[in-house]
Design a protein around this motif. Structure first.
Motif, PDB file in Angstrom:
ATOM      1  N   GLU A  61       1.060  -1.380  -0.144  1.00  7.25           N
ATOM      2  CA  GLU A  61      -0.514  -0.462   0.257  1.00  7.25           C
ATOM      3  C   GLU A  61       0.848   1.587  -0.499  1.00  7.25           C
ATOM      4  O   GLU A  61       0.394   2.127  -0.895  1.00  7.25           O
ATOM      5  CB  GLU A  61      -1.483  -0.421   1.110  1.00  7.25           C
ATOM      6  N   LEU A  62       1.553   1.338   0.843  1.00 14.62           N
ATOM      7  CA  LEU A  62       2.428   2.369   1.083  1.00 14.62           C
ATOM      8  C   LEU A  62       3.510   2.590  -0.284  1.00 14.62           C
ATOM      9  O   LEU A  62       3.939   4.108  -0.998  1.00 14.62           O
ATOM     10  CB  LEU A  62       3.194   2.583   2.523  1.00 14.62           C
ATOM     11  N   ALA A  63       4.024   1.651  -1.179  1.00 14.22           N
ATOM     12  CA  ALA A  63       4.728   1.916  -1.459  1.00 14.22           C
ATOM     13  C   ALA A  63       4.038   1.594  -3.312  1.00 14.22           C
ATOM     14  O   ALA A  63       4.383   2.768  -3.972  1.00 14.22           O
ATOM     15  CB  ALA A  63       5.569   0.252  -2.999  1.00 14.22           C
ATOM     16  N   ALA A  64       2.588   1.750  -3.403  1.00 14.45           N
ATOM     17  CA  ALA A  64       1.650   2.267  -4.537  1.00 14.45           C
ATOM     18  C   ALA A  64       1.729   3.470  -4.244  1.00 14.45           C
ATOM     19  O   ALA A  64       1.353   3.769  -5.415  1.00 14.45           O
ATOM     20  CB  ALA A  64       0.521   1.321  -4.094  1.00 14.45           C
ATOM     21  N   ASN A  65       1.588   3.917  -2.595  1.00 12.02           N
ATOM     22  CA  ASN A  65       0.968   5.464  -2.886  1.00 12.02           C
ATOM     23  C   ASN A  65       2.136   6.124  -3.230  1.00 12.02           C
ATOM     24  O   ASN A  65       2.214   6.881  -3.906  1.00 12.02           O
ATOM     25  CB  ASN A  65       0.771   6.061  -1.269  1.00 12.02           C
ATOM     26  N   ALA A  66       3.601   5.881  -3.098  1.00 13.99           N
ATOM     27  CA  ALA A  66       4.725   6.409  -3.413  1.00 13.99           C
ATOM     28  C   ALA A  66       5.267   6.316  -4.898  1.00 13.99           C
ATOM     29  O   ALA A  66       5.025   7.168  -6.044  1.00 13.99           O
ATOM     30  CB  ALA A  66       6.076   5.777  -2.635  1.00 13.99           C
ATOM     31  N   VAL A 125      -3.722   0.924   6.089  1.00 14.13           N
ATOM     32  CA  VAL A 125      -2.563   1.208   6.701  1.00 14.13           C
ATOM     33  C   VAL A 125      -2.671   1.634   8.257  1.00 14.13           C
ATOM     34  O   VAL A 125      -2.308   1.185   9.391  1.00 14.13           O
ATOM     35  CB  VAL A 125      -1.559   2.121   6.511  1.00 14.13           C
ATOM     36  N   GLU A 126      -3.989   2.134   8.462  1.00  8.78           N
ATOM     37  CA  GLU A 126      -3.973   3.369  10.043  1.00  8.78           C
ATOM     38  C   GLU A 126      -5.050   2.517  10.385  1.00  8.78           C
ATOM     39  O   GLU A 126      -4.014   1.268  11.629  1.00  8.78           O
ATOM     40  CB  GLU A 126      -5.047   3.759   9.811  1.00  8.78           C
ATOM     41  N   ALA A 127      -5.981   0.625   9.607  1.00 11.53           N
ATOM     42  CA  ALA A 127      -5.960  -0.080  10.861  1.00 11.53           C
ATOM     43  C   ALA A 127      -5.444  -1.571  11.200  1.00 11.53           C
ATOM     44  O   ALA A 127      -5.671  -1.424  12.335  1.00 11.53           O
ATOM     45  CB  ALA A 127      -7.430  -0.961   9.553  1.00 11.53           C
ATOM     46  N   LEU A 128      -4.149  -1.124  10.448  1.00 11.28           N
ATOM     47  CA  LEU A 128      -3.024  -2.490  10.565  1.00 11.28           C
ATOM     48  C   LEU A 128      -2.075  -2.713  11.042  1.00 11.28           C
ATOM     49  O   LEU A 128      -1.339  -2.868  12.393  1.00 11.28           O
ATOM     50  CB  LEU A 128      -2.837  -3.568   9.391  1.00 11.28           C
ATOM     51  N   ALA A 129      -1.924  -1.138  11.667  1.00  8.55           N
ATOM     52  CA  ALA A 129      -0.080  -0.600  11.682  1.00  8.55           C
ATOM     53  C   ALA A 129      -0.478  -0.174  13.212  1.00  8.55           C
ATOM     54  O   ALA A 129      -1.592   0.280  13.373  1.00  8.55           O
ATOM     55  CB  ALA A 129       0.543   0.314  11.391  1.00  8.55           C
ATOM     56  N   SER A 130       0.531  -0.670  14.190  1.00  9.07           N
ATOM     57  CA  SER A 130       0.591   0.111  15.508  1.00  9.07           C
ATOM     58  C   SER A 130       0.808   1.528  15.321  1.00  9.07           C
ATOM     59  O   SER A 130      -0.265   2.289  16.599  1.00  9.07           O
ATOM     60  CB  SER A 130       1.023  -0.434  16.740  1.00  9.07           C
ATOM     61  N   HIS A 131       1.106   2.617  14.790  1.00 11.23           N
ATOM     62  CA  HIS A 131       0.893   3.475  14.258  1.00 11.23           C
ATOM     63  C   HIS A 131       1.678   4.133  12.663  1.00 11.23           C
ATOM     64  O   HIS A 131       2.621   3.363  12.534  1.00 11.23           O
ATOM     65  CB  HIS A 131       1.847   4.505  15.506  1.00 11.23           C
TER      66      HIS A 131
END
Length: 151
Positions: A61-66, A125-131
């Motif tokens: 997800e973060l790589a796709a956004n990048a 990301v917000e749902a799965l990451a601790s922060h």
């Protein structure tokens, strides 16, 4: 802890690192996901583990956004994984060349409409990451990061 500045003193002890630069394209984003799964497997979290699948999804997800929102012609993005073995926490960082295009701040995301094809990545990301959050190390780049407990 959802902040705009990366936490620095939360982890102690030795850490393992993996860093690679990839083209800011869909192919680069896909490769980032595959390479992170391979790296986690080599660190002891097999491909079929929940931790590997979750971390790979976050990287994807973060790589796709990048690749989509941080793309500048001729510039790559950087993937950095930092594993803190003492508490099994993985920090994922994606650095791109568009510091002026910052994502919404954590806790302010709005759900995408049911008919839209995009707009759900940071919600995952917000749902799965601790922060998670963003940092700007210099005037030429920004880093979107998240941390996940691998357990």
């Amino acid at each position: 802890m959802n902040v705009d500045i990366a936490p620095t003193a939360e982890h102690t002890g030795p850490a393992r690192h993996f860093t690679i630069r990839l083209s800011a394209t869909a192919r680069g984003a896909r490769l980032a996901r595959h390479l992170s799964a391979e790296q986690l497997a080599s660190w002891g979290w097999p491909y079929d583990s929940e931790a590997n699948r979750t971390a790979s999804l976050l990287v994807g997800e973060l790589a796709a956004n990048a690749a989509v929102h941080g793309h500048v012609r001729g510039r790559d993005f950087r993937l950095r994984l930092t594993l803190h073995p003492q508490d099994a926490t993985l920090r994922i960082e994606l650095t791109d060349a568009r510091p002026e295009r910052r994502p919404p701040t954590p806790g302010t995301l709005t759900p995408a409409g049911p008919d839209t094809e995009s707009g759900r990545g940071l919600l995952l990301v917000e749902a799965l990451a601790s922060h998670w959050g963003t940092t700007a190390g210099d005037v030429y780049t920004k880093t979107v990061w998240c941390e996940v407990v691998l357990g």
